[in-house]
Design a protein around this motif. Structure first.
Motif, PDB file in Angstrom:
ATOM      1  N   GLN A 149     -65.477  -2.533  33.599  1.00  0.00           N
ATOM      2  CA  GLN A 149     -64.339  -3.016  34.395  1.00  0.00           C
ATOM      3  C   GLN A 149     -63.663  -4.207  33.719  1.00  0.00           C
ATOM      4  O   GLN A 149     -62.440  -4.284  33.657  1.00  0.00           O
ATOM      5  N   LYS A 150     -64.490  -5.100  33.166  1.00  0.00           N
ATOM      6  CA  LYS A 150     -63.932  -6.259  32.454  1.00  0.00           C
ATOM      7  C   LYS A 150     -63.091  -5.785  31.282  1.00  0.00           C
ATOM      8  O   LYS A 150     -62.010  -6.309  31.017  1.00  0.00           O
ATOM      9  N   GLN A 151     -63.604  -4.774  30.606  1.00  0.00           N
ATOM     10  CA  GLN A 151     -62.895  -4.271  29.442  1.00  0.00           C
ATOM     11  C   GLN A 151     -61.531  -3.706  29.843  1.00  0.00           C
ATOM     12  O   GLN A 151     -60.527  -3.919  29.167  1.00  0.00           O
ATOM     13  N   ARG A 152     -61.480  -3.001  30.974  1.00  0.00           N
ATOM     14  CA  ARG A 152     -60.211  -2.420  31.410  1.00  0.00           C
ATOM     15  C   ARG A 152     -59.219  -3.495  31.865  1.00  0.00           C
ATOM     16  O   ARG A 152     -58.017  -3.338  31.694  1.00  0.00           O
ATOM     17  N   ILE A 153     -59.733  -4.609  32.423  1.00  0.00           N
ATOM     18  CA  ILE A 153     -58.845  -5.733  32.757  1.00  0.00           C
ATOM     19  C   ILE A 153     -58.245  -6.290  31.451  1.00  0.00           C
ATOM     20  O   ILE A 153     -57.049  -6.588  31.370  1.00  0.00           O
ATOM     21  N   ARG A 182     -62.371   7.426  30.454  1.00  0.00           N
ATOM     22  CA  ARG A 182     -61.197   6.713  30.970  1.00  0.00           C
ATOM     23  C   ARG A 182     -60.850   5.529  30.078  1.00  0.00           C
ATOM     24  O   ARG A 182     -59.696   5.242  29.818  1.00  0.00           O
ATOM     25  N   ILE A 183     -61.886   4.813  29.618  1.00  0.00           N
ATOM     26  CA  ILE A 183     -61.640   3.667  28.739  1.00  0.00           C
ATOM     27  C   ILE A 183     -61.016   4.150  27.429  1.00  0.00           C
ATOM     28  O   ILE A 183     -60.086   3.535  26.909  1.00  0.00           O
ATOM     29  N   ARG A 184     -61.500   5.274  26.946  1.00  0.00           N
ATOM     30  CA  ARG A 184     -60.926   5.824  25.709  1.00  0.00           C
ATOM     31  C   ARG A 184     -59.450   6.141  25.869  1.00  0.00           C
ATOM     32  O   ARG A 184     -58.639   5.882  24.987  1.00  0.00           O
ATOM     33  N   ALA A 185     -59.108   6.737  27.023  1.00  0.00           N
ATOM     34  CA  ALA A 185     -57.703   7.075  27.281  1.00  0.00           C
ATOM     35  C   ALA A 185     -56.859   5.810  27.330  1.00  0.00           C
ATOM     36  O   ALA A 185     -55.754   5.754  26.775  1.00  0.00           O
ATOM     37  N   ALA A 186     -57.405   4.768  27.962  1.00  0.00           N
ATOM     38  CA  ALA A 186     -56.672   3.506  28.075  1.00  0.00           C
ATOM     39  C   ALA A 186     -56.491   2.873  26.693  1.00  0.00           C
ATOM     40  O   ALA A 186     -55.428   2.349  26.369  1.00  0.00           O
ATOM     41  N   LEU A 187     -57.519   2.953  25.876  1.00  0.00           N
ATOM     42  CA  LEU A 187     -57.429   2.383  24.534  1.00  0.00           C
ATOM     43  C   LEU A 187     -56.403   3.131  23.692  1.00  0.00           C
ATOM     44  O   LEU A 187     -55.628   2.525  22.960  1.00  0.00           O
ATOM     45  N   ALA A 188     -56.377   4.451  23.827  1.00  0.00           N
ATOM     46  CA  ALA A 188     -55.426   5.253  23.065  1.00  0.00           C
ATOM     47  C   ALA A 188     -53.999   4.853  23.429  1.00  0.00           C
ATOM     48  O   ALA A 188     -53.137   4.703  22.567  1.00  0.00           O
ATOM     49  N   GLU A 189     -53.774   4.639  24.724  1.00  0.00           N
ATOM     50  CA  GLU A 189     -52.455   4.222  25.197  1.00  0.00           C
ATOM     51  C   GLU A 189     -52.082   2.851  24.603  1.00  0.00           C
ATOM     52  O   GLU A 189     -50.968   2.639  24.132  1.00  0.00           O
ATOM     53  N   LEU A 190     -53.057   1.973  24.591  1.00  0.00           N
ATOM     54  CA  LEU A 190     -52.838   0.622  24.080  1.00  0.00           C
ATOM     55  C   LEU A 190     -52.535   0.627  22.581  1.00  0.00           C
ATOM     56  O   LEU A 190     -51.731  -0.154  22.083  1.00  0.00           O
TER      57      LEU A 190
END
Ligand code: CTP
Length: 242
Positions: A149-153, A182-190
């Motif tokens: 969760q911290k990582q996604r923030i 989900r974290i991977r998807a968020a990182l890809a977007e970033l």
């Protein structure tokens, strides 16, 4: 000054203070604008030290780190740091609300922008499920978030800034598979459109990188794309098989 985000390391040697043994020896490589350079290496190899020279958490002892052709020491420090997004293992969250933590680099961001960034970072759902949502306090007296969760923030925070350069540590602390994807998807977007230096613990996360550096005791032991390294590097093949 920072426009494209080309990062060049030019024969960089780095020692902590007066230490005799350098942590990095004659490191040279270029990260082209918008590309990803992954840094692979065992613990203590110097990965964190290497990336810390870009936002000038430390300065090279010898050699030069340049962004868009300019020595980082000649770039205004606030400007330099405002163009670099950091998503590291120990993400720096402070005591304050979730909202304040997300808008840290963009204090002017609207609530809509904050929610949009949180959605893209796959964080909106867990935030919305907290009793006080975006106004939930983090830190000493507040709630404790899990590592994932911290990582996604931290990802939401970086998304809001839209940095030119991204420094990522892909190690996800023990999270379940659904969260990990989900974290991977968020990182890809970033990572879209950013020059990224990716500290990688896992071979699966370096395979897609444009260029891979294998760091051993502060030296580049092998470099190339995944396909090139599989063909030519015993060291890399050993890591791949292990
Ligand atoms: N080091 C040091 N002083 C510091 C930080 C690190 O002397 N303030 C040393 C470490 O003891 C290590 C070397 O620098 O010998 C490289 O550390 P680091 O860059 O953190 O290596 P990583 O490859 O990032 O290791 P890890 O995967 O464990 O984070």
């Amino acid at each position: 000054v920072i426009r494209e985000g080309r990062i060049e390391f030019d024969r960089v040697t780095f020692r902590f203070g007066a230490a005799e043994v350098p942590v990095l020896h004659h490191i040279s490589f270029t990260a082209e604008p918008g590309k990803t350079v992954a840094i692979l290496g065992s613990t203590g190899a110097g990965k964190s030290s290497l990336v810390s020279l870009v936002p000038r958490l430390y300065d090279a002892t010898e050699g030069q780190v340049r962004i868009d052709g300019v020595d980082v020491r000649d770039i205004d420090l606030d400007h330099l740091r405002s163009r670099i997004g950091l998503v590291l293992q120990e993400s720096v969250l402070f005591t304050g609300t979730i909202r304040d933590n997300i808008r840290y680099g963009r204090p002017d961001a609207s609530d809509e922008e904050i929610e949009q960034a949180a959605r893209a970072a796959q964080a909106h759902e867990f935030i919305a499920n907290m009793p006080e949502g975006y106004d939930t306090m983090l830190g000493q007296r507040g709630v404790n978030l899990s590592g994932g969760q911290k990582q996604r923030i931290a990802i939401a925070r970086a998304l809001l800034v839209r940095p030119v350069i991204l420094i990522l540590d892909d190690s996800t602390s023990a999270v379940d598979l659904g969260t990990e994807s989900r974290i991977r998807a968020a990182l890809a977007e970033l990572m879209r459109g950013c020059t990224t230096l990716l500290i990688a613990q896992r071979i699966t996360s370096v395979m897609d990188a444009d260029h891979i550096l294998v760091l051993e005791e502060g030296k580049i032991a092998a470099a190339g794309s995944h396909a090139e390294l599989m063909r030519h590097s015993d060291i890399y093949r050993d890591i791949y098989r292990s």
